[in-house]
Design a protein around this motif. Structure first.
Motif, PDB file in Angstrom:
ATOM      1  N   VAL A  29       0.919  -1.308  -0.043  1.00  0.00           N
ATOM      2  CA  VAL A  29      -0.236   0.278   0.273  1.00  0.00           C
ATOM      3  C   VAL A  29       1.071   1.068  -0.064  1.00  0.00           C
ATOM      4  N   LEU A  30       1.677   1.279   0.785  1.00  0.00           N
ATOM      5  CA  LEU A  30       2.447   2.250   0.778  1.00  0.00           C
ATOM      6  C   LEU A  30       3.772   2.017  -0.226  1.00  0.00           C
ATOM      7  N   ARG A  31       4.027   1.120  -0.466  1.00  0.00           N
ATOM      8  CA  ARG A  31       4.421   1.287  -2.243  1.00  0.00           C
ATOM      9  C   ARG A  31       4.235   2.178  -2.952  1.00  0.00           C
ATOM     10  N   ASP A  32       2.640   1.785  -3.496  1.00  0.00           N
ATOM     11  CA  ASP A  32       1.981   2.346  -4.582  1.00  0.00           C
ATOM     12  C   ASP A  32       2.412   4.326  -4.525  1.00  0.00           C
ATOM     13  N   ILE A  33       1.791   3.986  -3.035  1.00  0.00           N
ATOM     14  CA  ILE A  33       1.321   5.908  -2.742  1.00  0.00           C
ATOM     15  C   ILE A  33       2.295   6.863  -2.944  1.00  0.00           C
ATOM     16  N   LEU A  34       3.750   6.044  -1.952  1.00  0.00           N
ATOM     17  CA  LEU A  34       5.705   6.075  -2.935  1.00  0.00           C
ATOM     18  C   LEU A  34       5.534   6.810  -3.968  1.00  0.00           C
ATOM     19  N   THR A  35       4.992   5.595  -4.571  1.00  0.00           N
ATOM     20  CA  THR A  35       6.013   5.853  -6.109  1.00  0.00           C
ATOM     21  C   THR A  35       4.918   6.767  -6.575  1.00  0.00           C
ATOM     22  N   ARG A  36       3.977   6.832  -6.676  1.00  0.00           N
ATOM     23  CA  ARG A  36       3.089   8.274  -7.247  1.00  0.00           C
ATOM     24  C   ARG A  36       3.721   9.015  -6.883  1.00  0.00           C
ATOM     25  N   VAL A  37       4.482   9.338  -6.096  1.00  0.00           N
ATOM     26  CA  VAL A  37       4.985  10.769  -6.242  1.00  0.00           C
ATOM     27  C   VAL A  37       6.812  10.751  -6.948  1.00  0.00           C
ATOM     28  N   GLY A  86       8.847  13.174  -0.821  1.00  0.00           N
ATOM     29  CA  GLY A  86       9.417  13.670  -1.243  1.00  0.00           C
ATOM     30  C   GLY A  86      10.297  13.624  -1.773  1.00  0.00           C
ATOM     31  N   LEU A  87      10.962  13.412  -0.840  1.00  0.00           N
ATOM     32  CA  LEU A  87      12.786  13.081  -0.696  1.00  0.00           C
ATOM     33  C   LEU A  87      13.261  12.777  -1.614  1.00  0.00           C
ATOM     34  N   ALA A  88      12.693  11.930  -2.394  1.00  0.00           N
ATOM     35  CA  ALA A  88      13.909  11.195  -3.440  1.00  0.00           C
ATOM     36  C   ALA A  88      13.934  12.121  -4.484  1.00  0.00           C
ATOM     37  N   LEU A  89      12.437  12.484  -5.085  1.00  0.00           N
ATOM     38  CA  LEU A  89      12.118  13.952  -5.887  1.00  0.00           C
ATOM     39  C   LEU A  89      12.937  14.869  -5.304  1.00  0.00           C
ATOM     40  N   ALA A  90      13.851  15.635  -4.000  1.00  0.00           N
ATOM     41  CA  ALA A  90      14.698  16.507  -3.026  1.00  0.00           C
ATOM     42  C   ALA A  90      15.951  16.393  -3.548  1.00  0.00           C
ATOM     43  N   VAL A 128       7.469  17.831  -1.455  1.00  0.00           N
ATOM     44  CA  VAL A 128       6.211  17.806  -1.759  1.00  0.00           C
ATOM     45  C   VAL A 128       5.095  18.732  -0.533  1.00  0.00           C
ATOM     46  N   ALA A 129       4.711  20.125  -0.926  1.00  0.00           N
ATOM     47  CA  ALA A 129       3.684  20.154   0.613  1.00  0.00           C
ATOM     48  C   ALA A 129       1.768  19.920   0.669  1.00  0.00           C
ATOM     49  N   TRP A 130       1.978  20.107   2.106  1.00  0.00           N
ATOM     50  CA  TRP A 130       1.063  18.883   2.151  1.00  0.00           C
ATOM     51  C   TRP A 130      -0.328  18.796   1.594  1.00  0.00           C
ATOM     52  N   PRO A 131      -0.777  20.625   1.199  1.00  0.00           N
ATOM     53  CA  PRO A 131      -1.939  19.759   0.403  1.00  0.00           C
ATOM     54  C   PRO A 131      -1.876  19.449  -1.455  1.00  0.00           C
ATOM     55  N   GLY A 132      -0.792  18.826  -1.378  1.00  0.00           N
ATOM     56  CA  GLY A 132       0.138  18.230  -2.502  1.00  0.00           C
ATOM     57  C   GLY A 132      -0.485  16.660  -1.847  1.00  0.00           C
ATOM     58  N   LEU A 133      -0.018  16.994  -0.709  1.00  0.00           N
ATOM     59  CA  LEU A 133       0.018  14.814  -0.006  1.00  0.00           C
ATOM     60  C   LEU A 133      -0.910  14.714   0.369  1.00  0.00           C
ATOM     61  N   LEU A 134      -1.702  15.608   0.386  1.00  0.00           N
ATOM     62  CA  LEU A 134      -3.151  15.806   1.429  1.00  0.00           C
ATOM     63  C   LEU A 134      -3.956  14.274   0.308  1.00  0.00           C
ATOM     64  N   PRO A 135      -4.214  14.797  -0.866  1.00  0.00           N
ATOM     65  CA  PRO A 135      -5.002  13.480  -1.294  1.00  0.00           C
ATOM     66  C   PRO A 135      -4.312  12.194  -1.599  1.00  0.00           C
ATOM     67  N   LEU A 136      -2.961  12.306  -1.561  1.00  0.00           N
ATOM     68  CA  LEU A 136      -2.295  10.747  -1.277  1.00  0.00           C
ATOM     69  C   LEU A 136      -2.611   9.664   0.554  1.00  0.00           C
ATOM     70  N   VAL A 137      -2.660  10.716   1.607  1.00  0.00           N
ATOM     71  CA  VAL A 137      -3.295  10.757   2.034  1.00  0.00           C
ATOM     72  C   VAL A 137      -4.458   9.648   2.085  1.00  0.00           C
ATOM     73  N   TYR A 183       5.464  17.535   8.678  1.00  0.00           N
ATOM     74  CA  TYR A 183       4.541  18.381   8.436  1.00  0.00           C
ATOM     75  C   TYR A 183       3.655  18.804   9.648  1.00  0.00           C
ATOM     76  N   PRO A 184       3.939  19.934   9.621  1.00  0.00           N
ATOM     77  CA  PRO A 184       3.078  20.820  11.154  1.00  0.00           C
ATOM     78  C   PRO A 184       1.838  19.880  11.035  1.00  0.00           C
ATOM     79  N   GLU A 185       0.747  19.536   9.524  1.00  0.00           N
ATOM     80  CA  GLU A 185      -0.489  19.821   9.526  1.00  0.00           C
ATOM     81  C   GLU A 185      -0.073  17.483  10.031  1.00  0.00           C
ATOM     82  N   ALA A 186       0.214  17.007   9.685  1.00  0.00           N
ATOM     83  CA  ALA A 186       0.199  15.928   9.939  1.00  0.00           C
ATOM     84  C   ALA A 186       0.008  15.691  11.660  1.00  0.00           C
ATOM     85  N   GLU A 187       0.645  16.566  12.318  1.00  0.00           N
ATOM     86  CA  GLU A 187       1.037  16.830  13.473  1.00  0.00           C
ATOM     87  C   GLU A 187       0.027  17.139  14.268  1.00  0.00           C
TER      88      GLU A 187
END
Length: 330
Positions: A26-34, A242-246, A262-271, A302-306
């Motif tokens: 599941v997480l492989r799917d999500i992270l490789t989309r980034v 977004g670490l690999a992209l960075a 990857v800012a939080w607004p871009g990550l939230l749909p993946l969450v 991410y403060p938003e994840a906190e």
């Protein structure tokens, strides 16, 4: 039917690590989309004294039903763990028919229950057995299918690291990933990246550096200390998708952004997608915990994840979790 194996890692290639109980399909799917990852390695499939049915392999690696790749198209290499050369070879041959992007062998797991049964990092005290395992698996799978291995520096100490690496590379492993700590070190910082340089000097196959890579600066220091330009990243990618992209942005442009790529607004749909996949594919008792586990990592960056973690940490009702993610996690 076999699918074509993935190509060798590029000079500055990035692998997504296998992490039992965390970095699953599941997480492989999500992270490789980034983006930014060249290849994944699955969590280990434990082999004892039986020939596993196909359904066991596809349960751990559903990507086998999609050409051995994540939905984003990233190849997935299948990892086996065990200590019996014959049974590992037979299972590797069966697994190879399903078309993974290679077979990987686990010589690094530090879990007590695994080590107690002679698997994972415990094998690093037995380089002769390591050699027999690698040779048996290499003989058992088609010549065109890559065989690789992941190791730590050792069990209680790193005195046999080079000997073990030579046992792997000399018996058919075409690539080594070295987690730069011993089993005794666990996951405590630091990782001893400089020890990887000794292994690279001893073997004639690519060596990928792994361990304690959380930021672009960590990646650069690991490359400098280890001499390996190819890296495997695990918890750092879970905490910052977004670490690999960075890292790639720094490689291409010399830029090391302070903020997540990857800012939080871009990550939230993946969450939200992650939560939908968890609810669709995992047992009910696992679902809320898996989301909180990922949010716990994400709050490092991410403060938003906190805020999300604090809002949901005692919640178990799936409908309320889904509703909060849809409306409250802004």
């Amino acid at each position: 039917m076999l699918s074509p194996p993935d190509a060798a890692l590029p000079p500055k290639g990035l692998l997504l690590a296998p992490m039992e109980g965390l970095l699953d399909f599941v997480l492989r799917d999500i992270l490789t989309r980034v983006g930014g990852i060249d290849r994944c390695v699955s969590e280990f499939i434990r082999v004892t004294n039986t020939l596993l049915p196909d359904r066991v392999f596809t349960r751990v690696i559903p990507e086998l039903e999609h050409g051995g790749r994540t939905f984003a198209g990233v190849p997935v290499r299948a990892q086996l763990l065990g200590s019996d050369p014959g049974w590992l070879a037979e299972n590797a041959a069966r697994l190879a028919r399903l078309g993974p992007a290679g077979i990987d062998l686990n010589f690094g797991c530090p879990a007590k229950v695994v080590n107690r049964h002679g698997g994972g990092a415990a094998l690093l005290d037995e380089p002769e057995l390591v050699a027999r395992i690698v040779a048996a698996v290499r003989r058992a799978v088609p010549a065109g299918m890559p065989v690789s291995a992941k190791m730590r520096l050792g069990f209680n100490d790193g005195s046999r690291a080079v000997e073990c690496a030579l046992a792997m590379a000399g018996n058919g492993a075409e690539e080594l990933v070295v987690h730069a700590r011993t089993k005794a070190d666990g996951y405590r910082p630091p990782a001893y990246w400089e020890r990887i340089r000794e292994i690279r000097a001893a073997v004639a196959v690519p060596v990928v550096a792994n361990g304690e890579i959380w930021t672009v600066d960590d990646a650069l220091r690991c490359r400098a200390a280890s001499g390996s330009s190819q890296l495997m990243i695990g918890r750092g990618m879970v905490a910052d998708p977004g670490l690999a992209l960075a890292i790639r942005r720094h490689d291409d442009l010399g830029l090391a952004p302070a903020e997540p790529v990857v800012a939080w607004p871009g990550l939230l749909p993946l969450v939200r997608d992650f939560w939908r996949l968890v609810c669709a594919r995992l047992e009910p008792k696992q679902r809320a915990g898996r989301l909180k586990q990922w949010l716990n990592f994400l709050r490092r960056r991410y403060p938003e994840a906190e805020a999300a973690y604090l809002a949901l940490r005692t919640e178990t009702d799936e409908a309320r979790i889904g509703a909060w993610l849809a409306t409250g996690a802004q």
